[in-house]
Write an enzyme that holds these catalytic residues in place. Structure first.
Site, PDB file in Angstrom:
ATOM      1  N   THR A  27       3.242  11.222  35.258  1.00  0.00           N
ATOM      2  CA  THR A  27       2.078  11.192  36.142  1.00  0.00           C
ATOM      3  C   THR A  27       2.281  10.136  37.215  1.00  0.00           C
ATOM      4  OG1 THR A  27       0.936   9.590  34.733  1.00  0.00           O
ATOM      5  CG2 THR A  27       0.482  11.936  34.334  1.00  0.00           C
ATOM      6  N   ASN A  29       1.062   7.624  39.926  1.00  0.00           N
ATOM      7  CA  ASN A  29      -0.174   6.857  40.102  1.00  0.00           C
ATOM      8  C   ASN A  29      -0.433   6.493  41.565  1.00  0.00           C
ATOM      9  OD1 ASN A  29       0.655   6.513  37.223  1.00  0.00           O
ATOM     10  ND2 ASN A  29      -1.248   5.333  37.173  1.00  0.00           N
ATOM     11  N   GLU A  79      -4.045   9.821  38.287  1.00  0.00           N
ATOM     12  CA  GLU A  79      -2.665  10.129  37.915  1.00  0.00           C
ATOM     13  C   GLU A  79      -2.390  11.607  38.111  1.00  0.00           C
ATOM     14  OE1 GLU A  79      -1.286   8.502  34.251  1.00  0.00           O
ATOM     15  OE2 GLU A  79      -2.945   7.072  34.132  1.00  0.00           O
ATOM     16  N   TYR A  91       8.837   7.085  43.331  1.00  0.00           N
ATOM     17  CA  TYR A  91       8.068   5.852  43.544  1.00  0.00           C
ATOM     18  C   TYR A  91       8.228   5.411  45.004  1.00  0.00           C
ATOM     19  CZ  TYR A  91       7.748   5.260  38.451  1.00  0.00           C
ATOM     20  OH  TYR A  91       7.482   5.425  37.130  1.00  0.00           O
ATOM     21  N   ARG A 104     -12.041  19.755  33.111  1.00  0.00           N
ATOM     22  CA  ARG A 104     -12.787  19.274  31.937  1.00  0.00           C
ATOM     23  C   ARG A 104     -12.976  17.761  32.023  1.00  0.00           C
ATOM     24  NH1 ARG A 104      -9.220  16.540  28.643  1.00  0.00           N
ATOM     25  NH2 ARG A 104      -7.035  17.122  28.841  1.00  0.00           N
TER      26      ARG A 104
HETATM   27  P1  ADP Z   1       4.347   5.397  35.354  1.00  0.00           P
HETATM   28  O1  ADP Z   1       3.690   4.713  34.199  1.00  0.00           O
HETATM   29  O2  ADP Z   1       5.133   4.449  36.244  1.00  0.00           O
HETATM   30  O3  ADP Z   1       3.374   6.225  36.155  1.00  0.00           O
HETATM   31  P2  ADP Z   1       5.379   7.906  34.254  1.00  0.00           P
HETATM   32  O4  ADP Z   1       6.125   8.024  32.946  1.00  0.00           O
HETATM   33  O5  ADP Z   1       3.970   8.435  34.288  1.00  0.00           O
HETATM   34  O6  ADP Z   1       5.445   6.376  34.696  1.00  0.00           O
HETATM   35  O7  ADP Z   1       6.266   8.619  35.366  1.00  0.00           O
HETATM   36  C1  ADP Z   1       5.717   8.777  36.654  1.00  0.00           C
HETATM   37  C2  ADP Z   1       6.789   8.844  37.745  1.00  0.00           C
HETATM   38  O8  ADP Z   1       7.694   9.919  37.486  1.00  0.00           O
HETATM   39  C3  ADP Z   1       6.184   9.156  39.097  1.00  0.00           C
HETATM   40  O9  ADP Z   1       5.745   7.972  39.762  1.00  0.00           O
HETATM   41  C4  ADP Z   1       7.335   9.844  39.836  1.00  0.00           C
HETATM   42  O10 ADP Z   1       8.110   8.898  40.536  1.00  0.00           O
HETATM   43  C5  ADP Z   1       8.164  10.464  38.704  1.00  0.00           C
HETATM   44  N1  ADP Z   1       8.032  11.930  38.575  1.00  0.00           N
HETATM   45  C6  ADP Z   1       9.076  12.769  38.403  1.00  0.00           C
HETATM   46  N2  ADP Z   1       8.671  14.039  38.290  1.00  0.00           N
HETATM   47  C7  ADP Z   1       7.321  14.022  38.400  1.00  0.00           C
HETATM   48  C8  ADP Z   1       6.308  15.057  38.361  1.00  0.00           C
HETATM   49  N3  ADP Z   1       6.627  16.357  38.205  1.00  0.00           N
HETATM   50  N4  ADP Z   1       5.007  14.689  38.516  1.00  0.00           N
HETATM   51  C9  ADP Z   1       4.693  13.384  38.662  1.00  0.00           C
HETATM   52  N5  ADP Z   1       5.585  12.364  38.704  1.00  0.00           N
HETATM   53  C10 ADP Z   1       6.902  12.669  38.578  1.00  0.00           C
HETATM   54 MG    MG Z   2       2.058   7.626  35.230  1.00  0.00          MG
END
Ligand code: ADP
Ligand code: MG
Length: 161
Positions: A27, A29, A79, A91, A104
């Site tokens: 997700t 952010n 998110e 990022y 929901r």
């Molecule tokens: P964080 O806690 O930093 O948000 P996540 O495990 O939720 O870490 O991973 C989010 C990051 O993954 C995003 O910021 C983005 O850079 C990367 N990412 C890769 N593929 C996706 C996707 N399909 N949807 C959202 N984020 C993605």
């Molecule tokens: Mg995230």
């Protein structure tokens, strides 16, 4: 919710490292400024809509708006899970989203498996709903036609004029 569809964009920041990616559902952010600009009638819960990273393709998305535990649940977080497999993390890039509909409210789950299957069903619902003509047309909105400079610090967000 009167404010839907709601359009906003912002730089992708690091989240709380809750390991969403390990669950197969990363997700992206949004920063506080984007979250703080949300209209008051946008409740917490799960939304579906369209998303675009930088000047890339427009994909379907699901978004969770929830209370941010890092700030003792006094602030919200947004998110976005983009329904697409990316080759690399994004990022620091500008994420543009159109929030189109509500799925929901937030819920607590008894187990991780329950949480994951709820998210999977949210994703299926988002995919189906977004194929409706009135939702498909939002993909063509001028909001997504603007070319985004990834170095831009001044980012517009909020209602479409
Ligand atoms: P964080 O806690 O930093 O948000 P996540 O495990 O939720 O870490 O991973 C989010 C990051 O993954 C995003 O910021 C983005 O850079 C990367 N990412 C890769 N593929 C996706 C996707 N399909 N949807 C959202 N984020 C993605
Ligand atoms: Mg995230």
């Amino acid at each position: 919710m009167r404010s839907l569809p709601y359009f906003c964009r912002g730089k992708v920041i690091h989240g709380f490292g809750r390991g969403s990616k390990d669950l197969g559902i990363p997700t992206a952010n949004f920063p506080e400024s984007v979250v703080d600009s949300l209209p008051a009638d946008i409740n917490t819960g799960i939304y579906y809509g369209w998303a675009r990273v930088g000047n890339g393709d427009i994909h379907k998305m699901v978004m969770s708006i929830g209370w941010n535990p890092y700030y003792k649940n006094t602030k919200k977080s947004m998110e976005t899970h983009v329904i697409h497999t990316f080759k690399e993390d994004f990022y620091g890039q500008i994420l543009s989203v159109a929030m189109v509909g509500y799925i929901r409210p937030e819920k607590g789950f008894a187990s991780l498996d329950e949480l994951i299957s709820a998210i999977r069903s949210d994703i299926e619902e988002a995919k189906t709903k977004l194929d409706l003509p009135e939702h498909l047309k939002l993909k063509e909105d001028n909001f997504f036609k603007t070319s985004i400079s990834t170095t831009a610090d001044q980012i517009m967000n909020g209602h479409r004029l």
